[in-house]
Every structure is written in C-alpha cells, then in structure tokens.
Design a protein around this motif. Sequence first.
Motif, PDB file in Angstrom:
ATOM      1  N   SER A 139       0.816  -1.215   0.000  1.00 54.83           N
ATOM      2  CA  SER A 139       0.000   0.000   0.000  1.00 54.83           C
ATOM      3  C   SER A 139       0.849   1.265   0.000  1.00 54.83           C
ATOM      4  CB  SER A 139      -0.930  -0.003   1.219  1.00 54.83           C
ATOM      5  OG  SER A 139      -0.177  -0.104   2.420  1.00 54.83           O
ATOM      6  N   GLY A 140       2.058   1.208   0.592  1.00 52.89           N
ATOM      7  CA  GLY A 140       2.930   2.372   0.608  1.00 52.89           C
ATOM      8  C   GLY A 140       3.406   2.744  -0.785  1.00 52.89           C
ATOM      9  N   ARG A 141       3.822   1.737  -1.559  1.00 52.74           N
ATOM     10  CA  ARG A 141       4.247   1.998  -2.935  1.00 52.74           C
ATOM     11  C   ARG A 141       3.069   2.459  -3.787  1.00 52.74           C
ATOM     12  NH1 ARG A 141       8.174  -3.312  -3.965  1.00 52.74           N
ATOM     13  NH2 ARG A 141       9.767  -2.747  -2.419  1.00 52.74           N
ATOM     14  N   SER A 142       1.916   1.876  -3.551  1.00 52.16           N
ATOM     15  CA  SER A 142       0.718   2.305  -4.271  1.00 52.16           C
ATOM     16  C   SER A 142       0.417   3.772  -3.979  1.00 52.16           C
ATOM     17  CB  SER A 142      -0.472   1.432  -3.863  1.00 52.16           C
ATOM     18  OG  SER A 142      -1.662   1.878  -4.466  1.00 52.16           O
ATOM     19  N   ALA A 143       0.535   4.177  -2.717  1.00 54.81           N
ATOM     20  CA  ALA A 143       0.297   5.572  -2.353  1.00 54.81           C
ATOM     21  C   ALA A 143       1.354   6.487  -2.965  1.00 54.81           C
ATOM     22  CB  ALA A 143       0.291   5.718  -0.835  1.00 54.81           C
ATOM     23  N   ALA A 144       2.601   6.011  -3.062  1.00 51.89           N
ATOM     24  CA  ALA A 144       3.654   6.815  -3.685  1.00 51.89           C
ATOM     25  C   ALA A 144       3.336   7.067  -5.156  1.00 51.89           C
ATOM     26  CB  ALA A 144       5.003   6.113  -3.541  1.00 51.89           C
ATOM     27  N   PHE A 145       2.852   6.045  -5.858  1.00 49.04           N
ATOM     28  CA  PHE A 145       2.428   6.239  -7.252  1.00 49.04           C
ATOM     29  C   PHE A 145       1.285   7.258  -7.332  1.00 49.04           C
ATOM     30  CE2 PHE A 145       4.557   2.168  -8.341  1.00 49.04           C
ATOM     31  CZ  PHE A 145       5.194   2.576  -9.495  1.00 49.04           C
ATOM     32  N   ALA A 146       0.357   7.192  -6.375  1.00 50.44           N
ATOM     33  CA  ALA A 146      -0.764   8.131  -6.366  1.00 50.44           C
ATOM     34  C   ALA A 146      -0.284   9.567  -6.167  1.00 50.44           C
ATOM     35  CB  ALA A 146      -1.756   7.745  -5.273  1.00 50.44           C
ATOM     36  N   VAL A 147       0.700   9.761  -5.304  1.00 50.94           N
ATOM     37  CA  VAL A 147       1.240  11.105  -5.074  1.00 50.94           C
ATOM     38  C   VAL A 147       1.919  11.627  -6.337  1.00 50.94           C
ATOM     39  CG1 VAL A 147       2.949  12.426  -3.765  1.00 50.94           C
ATOM     40  CG2 VAL A 147       1.492  10.772  -2.593  1.00 50.94           C
ATOM     41  N   VAL A 148       2.686  10.764  -7.018  1.00 52.10           N
ATOM     42  CA  VAL A 148       3.336  11.172  -8.263  1.00 52.10           C
ATOM     43  C   VAL A 148       2.292  11.545  -9.305  1.00 52.10           C
ATOM     44  CG1 VAL A 148       4.767  10.377 -10.177  1.00 52.10           C
ATOM     45  CG2 VAL A 148       5.416   9.833  -7.826  1.00 52.10           C
ATOM     46  N   LEU A 149       1.218  10.762  -9.381  1.00 48.39           N
ATOM     47  CA  LEU A 149       0.141  11.074 -10.325  1.00 48.39           C
ATOM     48  C   LEU A 149      -0.496  12.421  -9.993  1.00 48.39           C
ATOM     49  CD1 LEU A 149      -1.627  10.150 -12.678  1.00 48.39           C
ATOM     50  CD2 LEU A 149      -3.097   8.982 -11.035  1.00 48.39           C
ATOM     51  N   PHE A 150      -0.688  12.687  -8.714  1.00 50.31           N
ATOM     52  CA  PHE A 150      -1.252  13.973  -8.289  1.00 50.31           C
ATOM     53  C   PHE A 150      -0.343  15.123  -8.693  1.00 50.31           C
ATOM     54  CE2 PHE A 150      -1.278  17.296  -4.984  1.00 50.31           C
ATOM     55  CZ  PHE A 150      -2.572  17.757  -5.134  1.00 50.31           C
ATOM     56  N   LEU A 151       0.968  14.953  -8.529  1.00 51.15           N
ATOM     57  CA  LEU A 151       1.911  16.004  -8.893  1.00 51.15           C
ATOM     58  C   LEU A 151       1.944  16.236 -10.398  1.00 51.15           C
ATOM     59  CD1 LEU A 151       4.876  15.150  -6.490  1.00 51.15           C
ATOM     60  CD2 LEU A 151       3.179  16.963  -6.242  1.00 51.15           C
ATOM     61  N   LEU A 152       1.695  15.187 -11.186  1.00 52.32           N
ATOM     62  CA  LEU A 152       1.657  15.341 -12.632  1.00 52.32           C
ATOM     63  C   LEU A 152       0.382  16.050 -13.091  1.00 52.32           C
ATOM     64  CD1 LEU A 152       3.021  11.860 -13.806  1.00 52.32           C
ATOM     65  CD2 LEU A 152       4.210  14.052 -13.896  1.00 52.32           C
ATOM     66  N   VAL A 153      -0.716  15.799 -12.397  1.00 52.13           N
ATOM     67  CA  VAL A 153      -1.989  16.420 -12.769  1.00 52.13           C
ATOM     68  C   VAL A 153      -2.038  17.879 -12.330  1.00 52.13           C
ATOM     69  CG1 VAL A 153      -4.488  16.374 -12.360  1.00 52.13           C
ATOM     70  CG2 VAL A 153      -3.257  14.238 -12.764  1.00 52.13           C
ATOM     71  N   LEU A 154      -1.380  18.196 -11.220  1.00 53.83           N
ATOM     72  CA  LEU A 154      -1.483  19.525 -10.621  1.00 53.83           C
ATOM     73  C   LEU A 154      -1.117  20.667 -11.575  1.00 53.83           C
ATOM     74  CD1 LEU A 154      -2.310  20.728  -7.920  1.00 53.83           C
ATOM     75  CD2 LEU A 154       0.089  20.682  -7.222  1.00 53.83           C
ATOM     76  N   PRO A 155      -0.002  20.600 -12.331  1.00 51.25           N
ATOM     77  CA  PRO A 155       0.306  21.715 -13.242  1.00 51.25           C
ATOM     78  C   PRO A 155      -0.773  21.936 -14.304  1.00 51.25           C
ATOM     79  CG  PRO A 155       2.219  20.310 -12.950  1.00 51.25           C
ATOM     80  CD  PRO A 155       1.057  19.597 -12.322  1.00 51.25           C
ATOM     81  N   ILE A 156      -1.391  20.862 -14.786  1.00 52.73           N
ATOM     82  CA  ILE A 156      -2.443  20.998 -15.792  1.00 52.73           C
ATOM     83  C   ILE A 156      -3.650  21.714 -15.202  1.00 52.73           C
ATOM     84  CG2 ILE A 156      -3.981  19.715 -17.333  1.00 52.73           C
ATOM     85  CD1 ILE A 156      -1.888  17.521 -17.426  1.00 52.73           C
ATOM     86  N   VAL A 157      -4.016  21.351 -13.977  1.00 57.84           N
ATOM     87  CA  VAL A 157      -5.162  21.985 -13.321  1.00 57.84           C
ATOM     88  C   VAL A 157      -4.882  23.465 -13.067  1.00 57.84           C
ATOM     89  CG1 VAL A 157      -6.594  21.976 -11.257  1.00 57.84           C
ATOM     90  CG2 VAL A 157      -5.879  19.812 -12.269  1.00 57.84           C
TER      91      VAL A 157
END
Length: 376
Positions: A344-362
Amino acid sequence: MSAFFAWIAQLPALAQIPIIIVAFLAVIGLLIFFIEIAPRKGKLYTGIRFAVCLLVPLLVFLAFGSVAWAAAVAAVVGGAFFLLDYRAKEGGGYLFQLIGFLGPAMLLLAIGLIYPSIKTMIDSFYSGRGTFVGFNNFIWLFTQPSAVRTVINTIVWVLFVPTLSTAFGLAYAVFIDKSRGEKFFKVLVFMPMAISFVGASIIWRFIYDSNPADQAQIGLLNQIVVWFGGAPVTWLSNSPWNTFFLIVVLIWIQTGFAMVVLSAAIKGVPTEQIEAAELDGTNAWQRFVNVTVPGIRPALVVVLTTISIASLKVFDIVRTMTAGANETSVIANEMYTQFKSFESGRSAAFAVVLFLLVLPIVIYNARQLKKQREIR
C-alpha cells in the motif's frame, strides 16, 4: 438513532417503507425550513424560529434523555438563528443561506477528496506493513527500471493522446463544418464516446488478436497482414510499440469529444471576421490559422487539459488489454497492482506522483479561465 433503526428493523417490511418515507420527507422539510423559511423576516417567522428553539431541544431530550445534549443543541440552534437575524439582508439571511447550500457539498468534498488525499500522502511514507520508511517508497519508484518505465509510459500517453485527439478532432470539425451530412458525420465520430473504456478495450483487443500462422486469424489487423502474404504479428507484445497500440484506443475514444467541443466553438467564430479576412485576399489555411484558431483558443485549452487529465489517469484500457504486461503499465494500473500485492505504501507513492503530474495541468487551466473572465 441506532435504537430508531433497531425498532424499524423489527417491523414488517410493508410497515418499514412508509416510516422510512416519512422520515426522509421530515429531513427534507427540515432542510427546506432552514434554507427557505427560516431566513425570512417578520413576526410570524420569528415566532416559528422561537418555537423551533424550544421544540428541537425538547425532542433531543426525549430521544436521548440527556439534559446536556438538549442544552448543547439549544445553544447551537439558538446561535444559528441569532446569526440569521443579525445578518438578515433584504428578507433573507445571506450568511445562513450560504452555509446551508455549501455546507453539505463541503462536507462531502472533505470526506470524499480532502481526507483521502491527506491519508494517501501519509501512507506513501509507510510500508505495506505499517512501518515508517520515509522516502524509501519514492526512492524505489525512481530507481526500479519497471517503475521508471511506468512513469515514462504515462508521460508518453499524456504527450500523444491530447495532441493527436485534438488535432484529429479539430481537422474533422473544420472539414465537415456546414456540410450537407454534418450531423451524420458527427454521430459516426462521436459514437466511441458512448462506449465504456472496457468495452472499447475489448473491441480493440479483438482487432489486435493474433494466432499462429497455421491457424485462422481472429484479429482484423493480422487477417489483413495474412491476406497480403505476411506473418501474424503479436501487436501487444512488442515493446515499446505496444504502448502506442494502446494509445490508439484512447485517441479513438477522445477524438469524438474534441470534435464536438471544437465544432461548437468554430460555429461561434463571428462570420464577419472570416469574411473580412477573405476580402483581404487570404487563403483558407491563412483564415484558419489567423482567424479560426485564435477564436477557438479557450475551447482548445479546455479540450487539451481535459484529455490530458484523462490520459494521466488511464487505467481501464491498460488493465483490460495487457494488465501492464510487456512494459505497458501506467501509473494508475501500477497503483492497483501494488495495492493488490499488499504494498500500500508503494501504491500511495504512485498516487502522489500522479497527483503532482496532474497539478500543473489543473493550475494552468484555472489561470486560463481567470484570464478569460478578466477579458470579459
């Protein structure tokens, strides 16, 4: 409250239905009272509010048998009505109405978005067993070749899908604009949008399907290859081209969305500007570049950002067609894979990276909308 539901559970099924309906209507009526009736001025509504301040604590006392709870509810209700009367404005309590309308939405937003986001960020610093590991999950993510490949694949998706979908949609919208069969042509391109990602993935999986050369081919592409004397190709196994074959599916789906939005924007471009450019001696391409494109720029921004976010979080296509095998995994698919593997920790790390990638577009989209409002 639990005693109320326990009492209802003991009743016959036919008796439970009207009681639940009456309770639901009572809650709706209470909401309507607080939002519509309570803010009004006048002696009648002041009397109603006074009665509510007495009846609600009494009902709480009868339900829970606690003077403390009744006093607390009386203080809350009385304070709310005091603010209501204090901030009354043109016959209505503006502040109270604002809280009444935004309160439920903000509560759901906090429960469904803010809390999970904070929890995910915290989980990214822990292992699957609940041990604090600091940045180890992120170090693993950017040092393991498979994880790095996953991030690269996601970036490839977000580079190609929005660009090609928007380009194809814009070209199609321009070519069929004001044509005789415009509605029919739009329906043909928009139809994939009505198909779920899983359904579209299954369709394209059959198209890419391959059998040995000595067997009949089910896949459309391999059947065409065989007709021309070639050998069957395992389209979804050859890296890195298999990622692009998956990208085709999302382009096929999103082109219809881009076409519809951009077609509507093109029709909003003033005809006078196009005619003026034509009188100046410009050709069709010059009119398109210098008049049409600047006129539909806000729509282009919306289409590009919307498809970019859809590309970043794509999951269904990859999971259905390859499940991430043969170096085709993306971040959303890897989040699921790691979580299923009790990481679950690695899964959450992927989720954080995805959030950081989406943030500039938003952020970019929000700034563009702000500029449009300032221009208006």
